[in-house]
Enzyme design. Structure first.
Site, short mmCIF file in Angstrom:
data_model
loop_
_atom_site.label_atom_id
_atom_site.label_comp_id
_atom_site.label_asym_id
_atom_site.label_seq_id
_atom_site.Cartn_x
_atom_site.Cartn_y
_atom_site.Cartn_z
N GLY A 1 2.19 -5.06 -7.95
CA GLY A 1 2.81 -4.14 -6.98
C GLY A 1 4.09 -4.72 -6.41
O GLY A 1 4.55 -5.80 -6.81
N LYS B 1 -0.57 0.77 10.30
CA LYS B 1 -1.43 1.97 10.35
C LYS B 1 -2.89 1.62 10.64
O LYS B 1 -3.70 2.48 10.98
CB LYS B 1 -1.31 2.76 9.05
N1 LIG Z 1 4.69 -1.13 0.98
C1 LIG Z 1 4.64 -1.06 2.29
O1 LIG Z 1 5.51 -0.49 2.92
C2 LIG Z 1 3.49 -1.73 3.03
C3 LIG Z 1 3.55 -1.77 4.43
C4 LIG Z 1 2.51 -2.40 5.12
C5 LIG Z 1 1.46 -2.96 4.42
N2 LIG Z 1 1.41 -2.88 3.07
C6 LIG Z 1 0.25 -3.47 2.38
O2 LIG Z 1 0.73 -4.42 1.46
C7 LIG Z 1 -0.12 -4.46 0.32
C8 LIG Z 1 0.70 -4.38 -0.94
O3 LIG Z 1 1.43 -3.19 -0.96
P1 LIG Z 1 2.46 -2.86 -2.11
O4 LIG Z 1 3.59 -2.12 -1.48
O5 LIG Z 1 2.76 -4.06 -2.92
O6 LIG Z 1 1.58 -1.82 -2.97
P2 LIG Z 1 1.87 -1.25 -4.42
O7 LIG Z 1 3.26 -1.51 -4.84
O8 LIG Z 1 1.34 0.15 -4.44
O9 LIG Z 1 0.90 -2.14 -5.35
C9 LIG Z 1 -0.48 -2.04 -5.28
C10 LIG Z 1 -1.07 -3.02 -6.26
O10 LIG Z 1 -2.50 -2.99 -6.17
C11 LIG Z 1 -3.07 -2.81 -7.46
N3 LIG Z 1 -4.34 -2.11 -7.29
C12 LIG Z 1 -4.56 -0.89 -6.75
N4 LIG Z 1 -5.86 -0.60 -6.75
C13 LIG Z 1 -6.49 -1.68 -7.29
C14 LIG Z 1 -7.85 -2.00 -7.55
N5 LIG Z 1 -8.83 -1.13 -7.26
N6 LIG Z 1 -8.14 -3.21 -8.09
C15 LIG Z 1 -7.15 -4.09 -8.39
N7 LIG Z 1 -5.84 -3.84 -8.16
C16 LIG Z 1 -5.52 -2.64 -7.62
C17 LIG Z 1 -2.00 -2.04 -8.25
O11 LIG Z 1 -2.10 -2.24 -9.64
P3 LIG Z 1 -3.03 -1.33 -10.60
O12 LIG Z 1 -2.77 0.08 -10.21
O13 LIG Z 1 -2.60 -1.69 -11.97
O14 LIG Z 1 -4.44 -1.78 -10.34
C18 LIG Z 1 -0.75 -2.74 -7.72
O15 LIG Z 1 -0.58 -3.97 -8.40
C19 LIG Z 1 -1.15 -3.35 0.51
O16 LIG Z 1 -2.35 -3.94 0.96
C20 LIG Z 1 -0.56 -2.48 1.58
O17 LIG Z 1 -1.58 -1.88 2.35
C21 LIG Z 1 2.42 -2.29 2.35
#
Ligand SMILES: NC(=O)c1ccc[n+]([C@@H]2O[C@H](COP(=O)([O-])OP(=O)(O)OC[C@H]3O[C@@H](n4cnc5c(N)ncnc54)[C@H](OP(=O)(O)O)[C@@H]3O)[C@@H](O)[C@H]2O)c1
Length: 333
Positions: free
Chosen positions: A15, A132
């Site tokens: 991600g 959130k």
């Molecule tokens: N982006 C933001 O603005 C933001 C803000 C605050 C907090 N966060 C937190 O930061 C974290 C990372 O966010 P991100 O922006 O990097 O998200 P992202 O780009 O959507 O990436 C999500 C990752 O999780 C993997 N994933 C999803 N479901 C899975 C499962 N069941 N088992 C294993 N892997 C799984 C996906 O790969 P696959 O689909 O291949 O499994 C992908 O590698 C999250 O916990 C999010 O809540 C993000």
């Protein structure tokens, strides 16, 4: 944090956060191994073929697995020193529409990460949280709140083992998929004459992905167990963002969307008695502790009663010019 010779597993490593974290660690340290744990083989294949990961192929491992699968998690964590838990379902409408799926990934998955770490030799676990999760008004936030509670309580099972669990919380990353910057960008590129703003009072924090990575590294280094680390970052008004991205463009108010808040909350008034301020961040300490190590860092200063930290009451604000100067950070991710 000394990451040299360490083995690090990143759930959700393909991600946005996972990419940025992995690249940063490869560039600044000499880890033994970085294990990317996620489900989709194509995302892993694409990542493995990016220049930076090809150059460090000897250190990179790509593990197909689901955080819902406890046995697989345990297998993946054999020999791992540090775990960063970034995998999540994180789109508010998708979680609202598929609540059981959100619970399976964000809640059951969190517990699987905890169990696997406790059953293997893992020493530190840092889980990513979100604004959130604070006073949640949607299911995504509620599942992340439960996840936070699970990681805080996991410290109860550490016993004499050298392991602790902590949390890093931040808000929308500038430019992240589905957020306001890519939306405005695409509308401007299509030649729209007016940008939709949900509410002229709406404010947000500004955090870049590298800032999120730095906070995770701080948590890895300093956590004693159960802390929530929160960056001190500036706020901006969403209407000013429209002006910064396209000077002079008209805006129209379209009303707040379901599950949205006017301001992003990081620390509530109820958290204040447990919150300490540092130069560049806050730490919310756990209300219930399980061992003597879980004491506030003496370098911090307890915030006054009644304190809260949200993007609306922040003391640090970005002007239109400040936003313009940082728009380059909002790369598409
Ligand atoms: N982006 C933001 O603005 C933001 C803000 C605050 C907090 N966060 C937190 O930061 C974290 C990372 O966010 P991100 O922006 O990097 O998200 P992202 O780009 O959507 O990436 C999500 C990752 O999780 C993997 N994933 C999803 N479901 C899975 C499962 N069941 N088992 C294993 N892997 C799984 C996906 O790969 P696959 O689909 O291949 O499994 C992908 O590698 C999250 O916990 C999010 O809540 C993000």
């Amino acid at each position: 944090m000394k990451l040299d010779d360490k083995t690090i597993l990143v759930t959700g490593g393909t991600g946005s956060f996972g990419h940025c974290f992995t690249e940063y660690v490869l560039e600044h340290y000499n880890p033994k191994k970085i294990i990317v744990y996620s489900r989709d083989e194509y995302k892993q294949y694409t990542m493995a073929n990016e220049k930076v990961y090809r150059e460090h192929a000897d250190k990179m491992r790509f593990f197909i697995g689901d955080v819902r699968d406890g046995a697989r998690m345990e297998r993946a964590m054999e020999g791992v020193d540090y775990v960063i838990h970034a995998a999540a379902l994180k789109q508010v409408p998708a979680c609202e529409y598929n609540p059981d799926e959100a619970i399976k990934t964000n809640v059951n998955g969190a517990q699987n990460v905890i169990n696997a770490a406790l059953n293997t030799g893992v020493k530190r676990v840092v889980a990513l949280s979100t604004d959130k999760a604070v006073n949640p008004v949607n299911l995504y936030g509620a599942t992340k709140m439960v996840s936070d509670k699970l990681f805080i309580a996991a410290n109860a099972y550490a016993g004499n083992k050298d392991i602790n669990f902590s949390i890093v919380r931040y808000g929308n990353v500038a430019g992240s998929r589905g957020s306001i910057i890519p939306l405005f960008k695409s509308l401007i590129e299509k030649g729209e004459k007016e940008l939709p703003v949900t509410d002229y009072r709406m404010t947000r924090f500004w955090i870049s992905l590298p800032e999120g990575v730095e906070l995770v590294l701080k948590a890895l280094e300093e956590a004693k167990g159960g802390e929530t680390f929160i960056s001190k970052i500036p706020s901006f008004n969403v209407k000013d963002l429209a002006e910064a991205m396209c000077p002079g463009i008209a805006t129209r108010e379209i009303g707040i969307r379901p599950g949205e808040k006017l301001d992003e909350i990081m620390v509530t008034v109820e958290d204040a008695p447990f919150t300490y301020e540092f130069d560049k961040h806050f730490i919310v300490y756990p209300q219930v502790t399980f061992n003597d190590r879980q004491k506030p860092d003496p370098r911090g200063k307890r915030v006054p009663d009644g304190f809260s930290y949200d993007s609306g009451n922040n003391t640090e604000w970005m002007s239109v010019e400040d936003i313009k100067a940082r728009l380059h950070e909002a790369v598409d991710h």
